[in-house]
Scaffold this active site. Structure first.
Site, short mmCIF file in Angstrom:
data_model
loop_
_atom_site.label_atom_id
_atom_site.label_comp_id
_atom_site.label_asym_id
_atom_site.label_seq_id
_atom_site.Cartn_x
_atom_site.Cartn_y
_atom_site.Cartn_z
N SER A 175 -6.61 -0.33 -0.72
CA SER A 175 -5.72 0.39 0.17
C SER A 175 -6.26 0.38 1.61
O SER A 175 -5.53 0.09 2.56
CB SER A 175 -5.59 1.83 -0.37
OG SER A 175 -4.97 2.66 0.55
N LYS A 206 -4.96 -2.53 4.82
CA LYS A 206 -4.32 -2.05 6.07
C LYS A 206 -5.06 -2.60 7.29
O LYS A 206 -4.46 -2.93 8.31
CB LYS A 206 -4.31 -0.52 6.10
CG LYS A 206 -3.22 0.06 5.21
CD LYS A 206 -3.19 1.56 5.23
CE LYS A 206 -4.33 2.14 4.43
NZ LYS A 206 -4.10 3.42 3.80
N ASP A 248 0.83 -1.21 0.00
CA ASP A 248 0.00 0.00 0.00
C ASP A 248 0.86 1.25 0.00
O ASP A 248 0.56 2.21 -0.70
CB ASP A 248 -0.96 0.01 1.19
CG ASP A 248 -1.81 1.28 1.19
OD1 ASP A 248 -2.50 1.51 0.17
OD2 ASP A 248 -1.75 2.07 2.15
N ARG A 292 0.15 6.20 -6.88
CA ARG A 292 -1.18 6.69 -7.28
C ARG A 292 -1.28 8.20 -7.12
O ARG A 292 -1.87 8.90 -7.94
CB ARG A 292 -2.27 6.01 -6.43
CG ARG A 292 -2.52 4.57 -6.84
CD ARG A 292 -3.35 3.85 -5.80
NE ARG A 292 -4.62 4.50 -5.56
CZ ARG A 292 -5.29 4.45 -4.41
NH1 ARG A 292 -4.81 3.76 -3.39
NH2 ARG A 292 -6.43 5.09 -4.27
N1 URA Z 1 -7.40 6.34 2.23
C1 URA Z 1 -6.55 5.30 2.09
O1 URA Z 1 -6.03 4.77 3.05
N2 URA Z 1 -6.29 4.88 0.84
C2 URA Z 1 -6.82 5.43 -0.26
O2 URA Z 1 -6.55 4.97 -1.36
C3 URA Z 1 -7.70 6.51 -0.09
C4 URA Z 1 -7.98 6.95 1.18
#
Ligand code: URA
Length: 433
Positions: free
Chosen positions: A184, A188, A162, A169
């Protein structure tokens, strides 16, 4: 096995990837065998073509497994995490984590730093003198068993996919893609060890998702993919058409969170915490329904158990718990100025992102990852949508360490507050559950 170039071509042509192919992409990228230019091409193809829910779940699992997975299985019961997609003045984690823990459900959360107009929970916590956001795995577990609440920074070895993909990104125009956002966020959470998650998708001018349709699509996919990966997920969509509560910054938000835990917080913030907290207690299995959950939360606030748990949490992570009674121990920027209403009437709306930007101009936010935050800078609103204001009377107080910052911040704030003659209905806090 297909080559990376073939996989990029497949995604460009809308061909669905298998689980193995998704793993191949993620592990090649994390191992440095797939260069940024190839991942950029794949991300753009995924952005334009989209991913099915199954592909998104494969991507999410591969990302979560790209690094260390935190194992919280030795902690009894359901372990909850709570995530908000981010908004202006959103300090709910500071309140909900100790509040829910004080009702018997452990909360373990990895948080991020703020970038742009939305502040990060870690920055807010670090405005408490001594508070440390880095904890080793054994200290984290011991704290979770002892007081049932822990909030840490995501360490570098957790979900490295990520970190690498998000950074790419950010500079390739591929942030605003629902499957990529879902991958993403959920990766997590999965790597962080929680088995139940409450997700608060913000909608409105201060949020990532500006329209209800976008927010709803994101909320549904977060829920679907979280469940495909075996997590209990509750997703809510809540209002971000104005800042949450009154304070926007870091130490000023901690102060407001402490007041809320003592039962003296702004109405919208208190209501959001009670509603989300009640869902967390049901998910955590200690309340039969949300009515019972809400009454447990109210009891905890009234008895002082909630603020005591906050204090214990701050102390456990090295912070000075005296901030609970002595708010002057929190940093506050040296210079103060008042912003007066330019005309009389009612507040009819905010550009919430603009209010966040005003706080950023005072030093409370980051323009780039490297920017230094002024933890004592920020602003406190005196009125929200529906409140009457009078020309020449205060609508906000600004705090900065340099008086030169006030003009631009005041201008941005005034441009972000709409005042009209008709009293509007206050916005609906919950858009959908
Ligand atoms: N928050 C995140 O953790 N990831 C994203 O891609 C967008 C918002």
């Amino acid at each position: 096995m297909k080559s990376i170039v073939e996989l990029i071509g497949d995604k460009r042509d809308g061909v669905e990837h298998s689980e193995e192919e998704m793993r191949q992409l993620v592990s090649a990228y994390v191992a440095g065998e797939m260069p940024d230019y190839q991942m950029s091409a794949w991300l753009m193809a995924a952005f334009i073509r989209g991913l099915s829910s199954a592909e998104t779940a494969f991507l999410t699992a591969a990302m979560a497994e790209s690094g260390r997975m935190i194992d919280l299985s030795s902690v009894p019961g359901t372990i909850l995490d709570k995530h908000s997609t981010g908004g202006v003045g959103d300090k709910t984690t500071l309140i909900l984590a100790p509040l829910v823990a004080s009702c018997g459900v452990p909360v373990a959360k990895m948080s991020g730093r703020g970038l742009g107009h939305t502040g990060g929970t870690l920055d807010k916590l670090e405005s408490i003198p001594g508070f440390s956001v880095s904890l080793a795995q054994d200290a984290l577990l011991a704290q979770l068993l002892d007081i049932g609440v822990v909030v840490t920074a995501q360490s570098a070895d957790v979900d490295p996919a990520d970190k690498k993909m998000y950074a790419l990104r950010d500079v390739t125009g591929t942030v605003q893609s629902i499957p990529l956002i879902v991958g993403s966020i959920i990766s997590k959470k999965v790597a962080g060890g929680a088995n139940a998650i409450v997700l608060d998708v913000k909608v409105g001018s201060g949020a990532f998702m500006k329209t209800e349709e976008e927010a709803r699509a994101l909320a549904h996919e977060l829920q679907r993919v979280g469940e495909l990966l075996g997590r209990k997920v509750v997703c809510v969509m809540t209002d971000m058409s104005q800042p949450l509560g009154m304070a926007v910054g870091n130490s000023v938000e901690v102060c407001e969170a402490i007041r809320t835990l003592k039962g003296d917080g702004p109405a919208d913030l208190t209501e959001l915490c009670l509603a989300l907290g009640a869902k967390m207690l049901v998910l955590g299995g200690v309340a039969d329904d949300e009515v019972a959950g809400r009454s447990m939360l109210l009891d905890s606030i009234a008895s002082g158990a909630a603020i005591e748990r906050f204090s214990a949490w701050i102390e456990a992570q090295g912070g000075d718990p005296r901030v609970v009674e002595e708010s002057e121990l929190l940093p506050l920027a040296q210079y103060v100025t008042i912003v007066d209403a330019p005309r009389s009437g009612y507040i009819t709306g905010f550009d919430a992102e603009g209010v966040g930007r005003s706080a950023m101009l005072l030093g409370a936010g980051r323009e780039t990852k490297e920017s230094q935050i002024d933890l004592g800078a920020g602003l406190v609103l005196q009125a929200k949508i529906g409140d009457a204001v009078q020309a020449g009377r205060p609508i906000a107080t600004l705090y900065a360490s340099d008086e030169m910052l006030f003009d631009a911040a005041r201008e941005k704030l005034l441009a972000s507050v709409m005042i009209g003659d008709e009293k509007p209905e206050p916005p609906v806090l919950f858009h959908e559950v």
